[in-house]
Design a protein around this motif. Structure first.
Motif, PDB file in Angstrom:
ATOM      1  N   PRO A 100       0.812  -1.225   0.000  1.00  0.00           N
ATOM      2  CA  PRO A 100       0.000   0.000   0.000  1.00  0.00           C
ATOM      3  C   PRO A 100       0.850   1.281   0.000  1.00  0.00           C
ATOM      4  N   LEU A 101       2.138   1.147   0.311  1.00  0.00           N
ATOM      5  CA  LEU A 101       2.975   2.346   0.391  1.00  0.00           C
ATOM      6  C   LEU A 101       3.409   2.838  -0.983  1.00  0.00           C
ATOM      7  N   ILE A 102       3.271   1.974  -2.006  1.00  0.00           N
ATOM      8  CA  ILE A 102       3.746   2.347  -3.341  1.00  0.00           C
ATOM      9  C   ILE A 102       3.076   3.636  -3.816  1.00  0.00           C
ATOM     10  N   GLY A 103       1.762   3.746  -3.533  1.00  0.00           N
ATOM     11  CA  GLY A 103       1.020   4.925  -3.964  1.00  0.00           C
ATOM     12  C   GLY A 103       1.543   6.213  -3.333  1.00  0.00           C
ATOM     13  N   TYR A 104       2.279   6.083  -2.231  1.00  0.00           N
ATOM     14  CA  TYR A 104       2.774   7.270  -1.538  1.00  0.00           C
ATOM     15  C   TYR A 104       4.163   7.693  -2.014  1.00  0.00           C
TER      16      TYR A 104
END
Lengths: 242, 262
Positions: A10-14
């Motif tokens: 989920p951190l990829i989007g950040y």
């Protein structure tokens, strides 16, 4: 991307905000080192050169160094960002952070440079003067360069500490790496993942700083390093006097 | 490879250590003789560190009543806004009575009781600033505490061109406004009331109300038994007027009777 029960996906989007944070932290590190290091060097030289007959000339430097080194960085940042507006000085979070880091590092590096200057023996200076060097030449070749070379490792350590300290700038709403991490964490609750990730980012900056600072040190002080001096002397066919 | 394996097992150990004290029942707490309650470190009047260094406030009063009904000692620790849920997850706190609004995102991580406290969230600005709706925030710097429902509301409703400045908690967010580092802020009504108490000549005022927020006690996800017991206590306190007493003492108004129940 999922490792030992940790979820990094989920951190990829950040990535964009994290990169922006990385950029801000790097900017703070670079400006902090240049301005803070410069400030420290200037104050140390001032303290060293000021005539001993007028001790009050160096009092402001002493007051500055003691005031900054004996109070927390967070308090200094709050005073700069939230306190100064009451006397009409309003600074953006970034400018307040740059000034805060500069003032903080300046105080610590003043003391480090001072230690370097004090390591220079009086006799060396007298020898330089008796050889006909001017005061400025003595200051540069006999005091400044050898002194800075001696304390370079401590300076590097202080520079890196300052860079790591920039995480506190998130308290005055600057969204550098740590501020970004707090935001991501409060949206995703991936606490361990976020902190592991930014730990790696900080490590990355530290590595880059360490490598470039020691390369800079090597090139600036190569003449003074014993091993190199021996090699250079051997090449030139002269003996080394030590 | 050896190093990688060593690192992996060390990491596993850390994760295992954080999950050890998880499952928790009312009996566990009674046996231990103490309940560790996490409160918010800067959320007057719900929890404030007083002049003698102890925490006090609405949440502390509620916590003491709970410990009393449980027959154990209450041990309060103040956590920063963003550290409250991690403190519960890592087992440092048994329950959080720390102005946590139950949201679907949070409820994936912790479990909530029925609300025990309420406040309204408002856009606050100096009297001279004309703000009547979200559109008036365009081009202005608005301070807010990060990781809070008011931040979520602000991000969702603010028009493009609004500069959102995030701070660690509500008191710094409102201080940023008072210092002129922001043009407006989004804080609970109680924060403005507390701020006015310590700075009576401030010209900050409520501009418009965004929402009424209810806040709950949080337990870990697997502590069903404890949550059920806490729900009973909250319900009992509401019916007997004990909660009204605490509410009037700290916020000036009784606990609303149409508050949600779950």
């Amino acid at each position: 991307m999922d490792f030992l029960g940790l979820h990094f996906r989920p951190l990829i989007g950040y990535a964009p905000v994290l990169l922006r944070g990385l950029g801000l932290t790097s900017l703070l590190a670079v400006t902090g080192v240049l301005l803070g290091g410069g400030l420290g060097l200037s104050f140390a030289i001032w303290r060293f050169m000021a005539p001993k007959r007028y001790p009050w000339l160096t009092w402001p430097v002493t007051v500055y160094v003691e005031a900054i080194r004996n109070t927390p960085l967070l308090v200094q940042l709050y005073i700069i960002f939230l306190g100064l507006p009451s006397v009409g000085i309003r600074l953006s979070p970034l400018l307040a952070s740059v000034i805060g880091m500069t003032i903080n590092l300046g105080a610590y590096s003043t003391e480090i440079f001072r230690a370097g200057f004090e390591s220079i023996k009086k006799q060396q200076i007298e020898a330089g003067l008796s050889l006909g060097l001017t005061r400025l030449q003595v200051m540069r070749h006999i005091v400044l360069v050898p002194a800075v070379a001696k304390v370079w490792p401590s300076l590097m350590g202080q520079f890196i500490l300052m860079m790591l300290g920039t995480s506190i700038c998130s308290f005055i709403s600057l969204e550098e790496i740590s501020g970004t991490a707090y935001n991501i964490q409060s949206e995703t609750f991936l606490n361990f993942e976020v902190y592991l990730l930014i730990g790696v980012l900080y490590l990355l900056i530290t590595m880059i700083m360490k490598t470039s600072l020691s390369a800079l040190g090597n090139s600036m002080f190569s003449r003074l390093l014993p091993a190199r001096a021996v090699k250079a002397a051997a090449r030139a066919g002269t003996g080394v006097i030590e | 490879m050896k190093l990688a394996r060593l690192f992996a097992s060390a990491l596993l150990l850390v994760i295992a250590a954080t999950t050890i004290s998880m499952a928790q029942t009312v009996d566990d707490l009674i046996a231990k003789g103490v309940i560790r309650i996490g409160v918010n470190s800067a959320a007057p009047p719900f929890s404030i560190v007083n002049t003698s260094g102890n925490v006090e406030g609405y949440d502390v009063d509620v916590g003491n009543v709970i410990a009393n009904y449980l027959g154990v000692k209450a041990e309060f620790t103040a956590y920063a806004t963003a550290a409250r849920i991690p403190a519960l997850e890592s087992g440092k706190a048994d329950i959080i009575i720390g102005t946590l609004t139950p949201t679907p995102e949070r409820a994936r991580v912790v479990m909530f009781t029925m609300p025990y406290v309420t406040f309204t969230t408002n856009v606050v600005a100096p009297a001279g600033t004309k703000i009547t709706s979200w559109d008036d925030l365009k081009g202005k710097t608005v301070s807010v505490a990060r990781g809070t429902p008011q931040e979520t509301a602000l991000v969702a409703a603010a028009p493009a061109g609004t500069n959102i400045a995030r701070f660690d908690d509500d008191s710094i967010a409102i201080q940023a406004l008072a210092s002129g580092q922001a043009d407006a802020t989004v804080v609970p009504n109680t924060i403005l009331a507390e701020f006015k108490k310590s700075r009576p000549n401030t010209d900050l005022e409520l501009k418009f109300e965004i929402a009424r927020q209810y806040m709950s006690i949080a337990t870990r996800r697997d502590a069903f038994d404890l949550r059920q017991w806490l729900n009973t206590v909250v319900s009992y306190m509401r019916v007997t007027g004990q909660l009204d007493e605490i509410s009037i003492k700290w916020t000036g108004s009784p606990f609303p009777h149409d508050a949600p129940v779950f």
